[in-house]
Design a protein around this motif. Structure first.
Motif, PDB file in Angstrom:
ATOM      1  N   UNK A 149       0.972  -0.938  -0.155  1.00 34.69           N
ATOM      2  CA  UNK A 149       0.309  -0.071  -0.128  1.00 34.69           C
ATOM      3  C   UNK A 149       1.225   1.391   0.287  1.00 34.69           C
ATOM      4  N   UNK A 150       0.174   2.576  -0.370  1.00 30.21           N
ATOM      5  CA  UNK A 150       0.863   4.100  -0.592  1.00 30.21           C
ATOM      6  C   UNK A 150       0.340   4.320   0.731  1.00 30.21           C
ATOM      7  N   UNK A 151       1.654   4.719   0.818  1.00 26.32           N
ATOM      8  CA  UNK A 151       0.846   5.573   2.487  1.00 26.32           C
ATOM      9  C   UNK A 151       1.105   7.388   2.415  1.00 26.32           C
ATOM     10  N   UNK A 152       0.297   8.039   2.508  1.00 29.11           N
ATOM     11  CA  UNK A 152       1.584   9.771   2.760  1.00 29.11           C
ATOM     12  C   UNK A 152       1.420   9.893   4.335  1.00 29.11           C
ATOM     13  N   UNK A 153       2.467  10.187   4.818  1.00 39.16           N
ATOM     14  CA  UNK A 153       2.970   9.959   5.968  1.00 39.16           C
ATOM     15  C   UNK A 153       2.297  10.921   7.225  1.00 39.16           C
ATOM     16  N   UNK A 154       1.684  10.804   8.506  1.00 35.88           N
ATOM     17  CA  UNK A 154       0.876  12.247   9.011  1.00 35.88           C
ATOM     18  C   UNK A 154       2.174  12.422   9.812  1.00 35.88           C
ATOM     19  N   UNK A 155       2.399  14.237   9.378  1.00 37.12           N
ATOM     20  CA  UNK A 155       4.192  14.281  11.128  1.00 37.12           C
ATOM     21  C   UNK A 155       3.146  14.128  12.395  1.00 37.12           C
ATOM     22  N   UNK A 156       4.091  14.106  13.506  1.00 31.21           N
ATOM     23  CA  UNK A 156       4.011  14.236  14.510  1.00 31.21           C
ATOM     24  C   UNK A 156       3.713  15.623  15.444  1.00 31.21           C
TER      25      UNK A 156
ATOM     26  N   UNK B  12       7.226   9.607  12.176  1.00 30.00           N
ATOM     27  CA  UNK B  12       5.923   9.118  12.264  1.00 30.00           C
ATOM     28  C   UNK B  12       5.776   7.982  11.996  1.00 30.00           C
ATOM     29  N   UNK B  13       4.481   7.394  12.499  1.00 29.65           N
ATOM     30  CA  UNK B  13       4.156   6.238  12.242  1.00 29.65           C
ATOM     31  C   UNK B  13       2.443   6.227  12.087  1.00 29.65           C
ATOM     32  N   UNK B  14       1.834   7.348  11.488  1.00 27.13           N
ATOM     33  CA  UNK B  14       0.934   7.438  11.258  1.00 27.13           C
ATOM     34  C   UNK B  14       0.779   7.576   9.697  1.00 27.13           C
ATOM     35  N   UNK B  15      -0.218   7.358   9.041  1.00 27.16           N
ATOM     36  CA  UNK B  15      -0.521   8.260   7.960  1.00 27.16           C
ATOM     37  C   UNK B  15      -1.750   7.946   7.187  1.00 27.16           C
TER      38      UNK B  15
ATOM     39  N   UNK C  35       6.525  15.262  -6.592  1.00 27.26           N
ATOM     40  CA  UNK C  35       7.095  15.876  -5.610  1.00 27.26           C
ATOM     41  C   UNK C  35       6.794  15.600  -3.947  1.00 27.26           C
ATOM     42  N   UNK C  36       6.508  14.571  -3.442  1.00 31.84           N
ATOM     43  CA  UNK C  36       6.227  14.268  -2.458  1.00 31.84           C
ATOM     44  C   UNK C  36       6.258  13.242  -2.203  1.00 31.84           C
ATOM     45  N   UNK C  37       7.174  13.233  -1.144  1.00 34.38           N
ATOM     46  CA  UNK C  37       7.497  11.749  -0.474  1.00 34.38           C
ATOM     47  C   UNK C  37       6.493  10.684   0.564  1.00 34.38           C
ATOM     48  N   UNK C  38       6.419   9.738  -0.440  1.00 34.85           N
ATOM     49  CA  UNK C  38       4.903   8.745   0.495  1.00 34.85           C
ATOM     50  C   UNK C  38       6.198   7.851   0.935  1.00 34.85           C
ATOM     51  N   UNK C  39       5.418   6.755   1.410  1.00 36.59           N
ATOM     52  CA  UNK C  39       5.912   5.462   2.007  1.00 36.59           C
ATOM     53  C   UNK C  39       5.134   4.004   1.380  1.00 36.59           C
ATOM     54  N   UNK C  40       5.821   3.148   0.460  1.00 35.65           N
ATOM     55  CA  UNK C  40       5.220   1.651   0.153  1.00 35.65           C
ATOM     56  C   UNK C  40       5.379   0.564   1.376  1.00 35.65           C
ATOM     57  N   UNK C  41       4.487   0.654   1.819  1.00 40.64           N
ATOM     58  CA  UNK C  41       4.665  -1.323   2.950  1.00 40.64           C
ATOM     59  C   UNK C  41       4.062  -1.818   2.494  1.00 40.64           C
ATOM     60  N   UNK C  42       4.054  -3.564   3.005  1.00 38.83           N
ATOM     61  CA  UNK C  42       3.645  -4.353   3.204  1.00 38.83           C
ATOM     62  C   UNK C  42       2.586  -4.252   4.055  1.00 38.83           C
ATOM     63  N   UNK C  43       1.060  -4.395   4.282  1.00 42.14           N
ATOM     64  CA  UNK C  43       0.102  -4.705   5.188  1.00 42.14           C
ATOM     65  C   UNK C  43       0.706  -5.088   6.035  1.00 42.14           C
ATOM     66  N   UNK C  44       1.526  -6.489   6.114  1.00 35.14           N
ATOM     67  CA  UNK C  44       2.009  -7.105   7.529  1.00 35.14           C
ATOM     68  C   UNK C  44       2.023  -5.783   7.690  1.00 35.14           C
ATOM     69  N   UNK C  45       3.469  -5.028   7.616  1.00 39.86           N
ATOM     70  CA  UNK C  45       3.335  -3.591   8.440  1.00 39.86           C
ATOM     71  C   UNK C  45       2.661  -2.703   9.665  1.00 39.86           C
ATOM     72  N   UNK C  46       1.555  -2.972   8.558  1.00 44.20           N
ATOM     73  CA  UNK C  46       0.222  -2.091   9.242  1.00 44.20           C
ATOM     74  C   UNK C  46       0.315  -2.487  10.657  1.00 44.20           C
ATOM     75  N   UNK C  47       0.171  -2.200  12.191  1.00 41.91           N
ATOM     76  CA  UNK C  47       0.179  -2.420  13.437  1.00 41.91           C
ATOM     77  C   UNK C  47      -2.032  -2.558  13.579  1.00 41.91           C
TER      78      UNK C  47
END
Length: 104
Positions: A10-17, A35-38, A79-91
């Motif tokens: 999944x592609x996630x936009x990080x939400x700043x702490x 940040x660990x929320x997105x 121009x935007x920094x995104x994060x690509x995660x595996x579903x298993x990384x989602x808590x």
């Protein structure tokens, strides 16, 4: 979105702490954690199981998720920094209550 993740990614936009505490104390940049929320922007079709069937993901675009602090790969897209995660990384999926939505 022009990025289409594969399989169980999944592609996630990080939400700043938050930079201030509930009591109003300002937290300096060096003391804030990564940040660990997105917000989920796009999801792949699902995980392929051992028998060849595709299991759809539990998360969907628009969900707000908590994930492992050092999970995923950072990519720059349009121009935007995104994060690509595996579903298993989602808590967890963060569910907002009506009270929280009114405050926002």
């Amino acid at each position: 979105m022009a990025l289409k993740p594969l399989h169980d990614r999944l592609v996630v936009r990080q939400i700043e702490a938050e930079t201030t505490t509930a009591g109003g104390i300002v937290i300096p940049d060096k003391a804030t954690e990564k940040p660990t929320q997105g917000e989920v922007l796009a999801v792949g079709p699902g995980q392929v199981t051992d028998n060849g069937q595709v299991r759809p993901l539990d998360v969907k675009p628009g969900d707000r998720v908590l994930y492992n602090q050092y999970a995923g790969n950072k990519v720059k897209h349009e121009g935007e920094e995104l994060l690509i995660l595996k579903e298993s990384d989602v808590l967890a999926i963060v569910e907002t209550t009506q009270k929280q939505e009114k405050a926002a």
